[in-house]
Design a protein around this motif. Structure first.
Motif, PDB file in Angstrom:
ATOM      1  N   PHE A   1      21.131  57.707  21.517  1.00 43.31           N
ATOM      2  CA  PHE A   1      21.302  56.986  20.259  1.00 43.31           C
ATOM      3  C   PHE A   1      21.194  55.472  20.437  1.00 43.31           C
ATOM      4  CE2 PHE A   1      22.848  61.036  18.637  1.00 43.31           C
ATOM      5  CZ  PHE A   1      22.176  61.071  17.425  1.00 43.31           C
ATOM      6  N   VAL A   2      21.705  54.951  21.539  1.00 46.90           N
ATOM      7  CA  VAL A   2      21.560  53.516  21.801  1.00 46.90           C
ATOM      8  C   VAL A   2      20.071  53.174  21.933  1.00 46.90           C
ATOM      9  CG1 VAL A   2      21.962  51.708  23.529  1.00 46.90           C
ATOM     10  CG2 VAL A   2      23.846  53.168  22.795  1.00 46.90           C
ATOM     11  N   SER A   3      19.330  53.989  22.661  1.00 43.03           N
ATOM     12  CA  SER A   3      17.892  53.768  22.833  1.00 43.03           C
ATOM     13  C   SER A   3      17.156  53.872  21.505  1.00 43.03           C
ATOM     14  CB  SER A   3      17.305  54.786  23.817  1.00 43.03           C
ATOM     15  OG  SER A   3      17.898  54.670  25.068  1.00 43.03           O
ATOM     16  N   PHE A   4      17.530  54.850  20.715  1.00 35.46           N
ATOM     17  CA  PHE A   4      16.899  55.090  19.415  1.00 35.46           C
ATOM     18  C   PHE A   4      17.061  53.874  18.504  1.00 35.46           C
ATOM     19  CE2 PHE A   4      17.035  56.677  15.040  1.00 35.46           C
ATOM     20  CZ  PHE A   4      15.892  57.456  14.988  1.00 35.46           C
ATOM     21  N   TYR A   5      18.295  53.421  18.353  1.00 38.00           N
ATOM     22  CA  TYR A   5      18.534  52.285  17.462  1.00 38.00           C
ATOM     23  C   TYR A   5      18.047  50.964  18.062  1.00 38.00           C
ATOM     24  CZ  TYR A   5      20.839  55.423  14.294  1.00 38.00           C
ATOM     25  OH  TYR A   5      21.068  56.453  13.417  1.00 38.00           O
TER      26      TYR A   5
END
Length: 160
Positions: free
Chosen positions: A26-30
């Protein structure tokens, strides 16, 4: 009795690994959505560096420079919002990956051609000259995007 304790510990470790992978995902996605959003907004605020870079590319007709400088930030912002809203990720994420593939290819081309100018990737908000660092940066963005694309297919993010 001892086996039950080992099984419980194994399940706990598995849950920890799974939770860490989810957080990283999720950190990578956002982060990637933020990069697209920031880049698009920066180009809208100051398109001149991008237009100057496009002037160096001999195979792009001059008549397309303004069109590219106008459409590219809109595309980046649009896909950032599609990612943030998790809309059609099975379609959105591969297109974002394709976009980062183009960015990587362009950074390799510009470096090989000896472009010394700022690429205009982030307007004037962030200095970004062609070279090895730009290639590495775009390669990292592409790898992150590829991983996100692969993970979008199993339906992990409530694809709409």
């Amino acid at each position: 009795m001892e086996q039950i304790g080992v099984v419980k510990e194994s399940k706990i470790e598995s849950l920890k690994d799974s939770k860490m992978k989810t957080i990283i995902y999720f950190v990578s996605f956002y982060f990637l959505a933020a990069v697209l959003l920031f880049s698009g907004i920066a180009k809208i605020l100051d398109p001149v560096p991008l237009i100057n870079t496009l002037k160096l590319v001999t195979f792009i007709p001059v008549s397309l420079h303004i069109l590219i400088a106008t459409l590219l930030p809109v595309i980046e912002i649009g896909f950032a919002f599609l990612m943030i809203s998790k809309t059609k990720l099975k379609i959105t994420q591969p297109i974002v990956t394709f976009l980062f593939t183009i960015f990587l290819g362009f950074s390799i081309y510009g470096t090989a051609a000896g472009f010394g100018a700022d690429c205009g990737c982030f307007g004037t908000a962030v200095k970004s000259s062609f070279g090895f660092r730009m290639i590495i940066r775009n390669a990292v963005f592409l790898i992150i995007s590829l991983i996100l694309t692969i993970n979008a297919w199993p339906g992990r993010l409530n694809n709409k």
